[in-house]
Design a protein around this motif. Sequence first.
Motif, PDB file in Angstrom:
ATOM      1  N   ASN A 200      15.522  27.062  23.763  1.00 44.42           N
ATOM      2  CA  ASN A 200      14.779  26.024  23.052  1.00 44.42           C
ATOM      3  C   ASN A 200      14.668  26.443  21.589  1.00 44.42           C
ATOM      4  O   ASN A 200      13.959  27.398  21.260  1.00 44.42           O
ATOM      5  N   CYS A 201      15.382  25.721  20.721  1.00 38.92           N
ATOM      6  CA  CYS A 201      15.452  26.144  19.313  1.00 38.92           C
ATOM      7  C   CYS A 201      14.089  26.060  18.623  1.00 38.92           C
ATOM      8  O   CYS A 201      13.858  26.727  17.622  1.00 38.92           O
ATOM      9  N   ALA A 202      13.184  25.234  19.163  1.00 35.93           N
ATOM     10  CA  ALA A 202      11.855  25.118  18.546  1.00 35.93           C
ATOM     11  C   ALA A 202      10.967  26.279  18.973  1.00 35.93           C
ATOM     12  O   ALA A 202       9.917  26.517  18.383  1.00 35.93           O
ATOM     13  N   ALA A 203      11.402  27.007  19.998  1.00 41.60           N
ATOM     14  CA  ALA A 203      10.517  28.015  20.573  1.00 41.60           C
ATOM     15  C   ALA A 203      10.653  29.384  19.908  1.00 41.60           C
ATOM     16  O   ALA A 203       9.825  30.255  20.105  1.00 41.60           O
ATOM     17  N   ILE A 204      11.713  29.555  19.143  1.00 39.38           N
ATOM     18  CA  ILE A 204      11.977  30.871  18.556  1.00 39.38           C
ATOM     19  C   ILE A 204      11.760  30.768  17.055  1.00 39.38           C
ATOM     20  O   ILE A 204      12.181  29.783  16.446  1.00 39.38           O
ATOM     21  N   SER A 205      11.137  31.785  16.463  1.00 38.66           N
ATOM     22  CA  SER A 205      10.911  31.681  15.019  1.00 38.66           C
ATOM     23  C   SER A 205      12.282  31.674  14.334  1.00 38.66           C
ATOM     24  O   SER A 205      13.208  32.378  14.767  1.00 38.66           O
ATOM     25  N   PRO A 206      12.431  30.855  13.270  1.00 41.14           N
ATOM     26  CA  PRO A 206      13.756  30.657  12.670  1.00 41.14           C
ATOM     27  C   PRO A 206      14.471  31.953  12.328  1.00 41.14           C
ATOM     28  O   PRO A 206      15.685  32.065  12.482  1.00 41.14           O
ATOM     29  N   ASN A 207      13.732  32.997  11.915  1.00 35.60           N
ATOM     30  CA  ASN A 207      14.428  34.242  11.522  1.00 35.60           C
ATOM     31  C   ASN A 207      14.900  35.059  12.725  1.00 35.60           C
ATOM     32  O   ASN A 207      15.658  36.002  12.570  1.00 35.60           O
ATOM     33  N   LEU A 208      14.441  34.714  13.922  1.00 44.38           N
ATOM     34  CA  LEU A 208      14.925  35.437  15.114  1.00 44.38           C
ATOM     35  C   LEU A 208      15.987  34.651  15.878  1.00 44.38           C
ATOM     36  O   LEU A 208      16.608  35.162  16.806  1.00 44.38           O
ATOM     37  N   LEU A 209      16.156  33.401  15.460  1.00 46.32           N
ATOM     38  CA  LEU A 209      17.039  32.525  16.224  1.00 46.32           C
ATOM     39  C   LEU A 209      18.489  33.029  16.230  1.00 46.32           C
ATOM     40  O   LEU A 209      19.160  33.016  17.257  1.00 46.32           O
TER      41      LEU A 209
END
Length: 471
Positions: A200-209
Amino acid sequence: MTLPALLIVDDDPLIRDSLRLILADEFDIHLAEDRPQAIRLLRDMASPPQLALVDLGLPPTPHRPEEGFRLITELLAHSPNIKVITLSGQNEESNARHARTLGAFEFVAKPCGPETLRALLRDALRIQQSEQTELADSKSLFGIIGNSQPIQAMRSQIELYAQTPYPVLIEGESGSGKELVAAALQRLSGKPDASYVILNCAAISPNLLESTLFGHAKGAFTGATNAQSGFFERAENGTLFLDEIGEMPQELQAKLLRVLENGEYQRVGEATTRKSNARIIAATNRDLKLAVRNGAFRNDLFHRLSIFTIQVPPLRNLGEDKLLLLEHFQGFYASQAQRPAFKLDPAALEAWKRYSFPGNTRELRNIVIRLTTKYPGAEVNVRQLESEFDPQPETTGSTQTDPSSEVRQILLQGGFDLDDMLMGYTARYIDTAMELAHGNVSEAAKLLGIARTTLYSRMEAIQKHKAQKVQ
Ligand SMILES: Nc1ncnc2c1ncn2[C@@H]1O[C@H](COP(=O)(O)OP(=O)(O)OP(=O)(O)O)[C@@H](O)[C@H]1O
């Protein structure tokens, strides 16, 4: 024994502390005082909490419910299975009802006795567990309930696309069943034993994605003490489902495009190029085309992803399916609770058919759960039923805007495609007509002033047009 995790979000420290005191023996408590803190907490947790207790009035608007509403949507985007219970003042019933439309499981009025709260949380947990069993049981059955024309068309699309290696983009409003469609595509892929990995791309902070997707080398960043594989590697030659793809940051969109083009990617901090054979399924409840126009989503990635697009229809377009779903969940939750099912009296049944379910099947399902608990074996009248409905439904649903006001800006931006725009309009009118006709194609054709066969061919043309754009 690990305790089930419970996230408590309330801006009043006294309430936070007393809830922790009351519930810590039975739940693993995580506290947050506002929405951003709750989301940060969630992103840092190894696995999402099973339960959340959310106060609707949160800073910066503690006397209004908007921040609480937003948090419910974000929690469910992060973790669709989480059971959210809202806390609200005695006189905020209409807000609480709207919260349920957004996907909240139940609401509890403050102040609330510890035993009532415990009972509610245990109930939510039990129902969550039974839903997981249901999902496992329904695997062979496809899991998608509905006989309406739009659902039948969607099933055919799933069957058609499932065995191709190309990406599939699943679009649809929140709660309409996109995750179910993704799971069906994977089950019919002809590789039943291949991996199925969900991110879930909304579930991970953008810098860890990026490192979550592609993995990282040892020492690639602070805290990267070991080399780690990413979701692409875990998916192997199976399926990688990227939920909430619209939330993916731009730099990462470019890297995803590269994998889609030639299968190549690199772990963060590593020069070696790796190959992926995973099939990509992506889902979004945002209007990605609009995001492309606004520059928030890459046009080339959109075209790559949408080779095959499945539009999951909103429940309000599905006519009698509302009754099938009612029957299904009525039986399921009654047997789970070991209670006799409730019944709707004739007027309530009419109200059920009329209601638009802005929160789609997720909302319908939550209403059935509540009615099962409140009225086991009893007949539910229209007043009792309507008190479960959202009093302000116009604030949810599709976020599409009328493009006519943007024409000048769009043309000046370049890359405009008139056919594309006209197809978009046609699709919107067809969608609205289907909604007004409750999924009846002949009725919809009448509203549109065209023959039924013409309507079918227009629907087909829309799908073909989408497929052609990328070839
Ligand atoms: N046609 C259907 N038949 C049976 N259950 C359904 C159907 N559509 C949706 N559901 C159920 O409704 C709930 C919401 O569905 P799902 O999580 O797939 O929605 P979604 O579109 O992915 O929502 P979001 O965008 O909020 O993640 C789930 O419990 C799902 O099983």
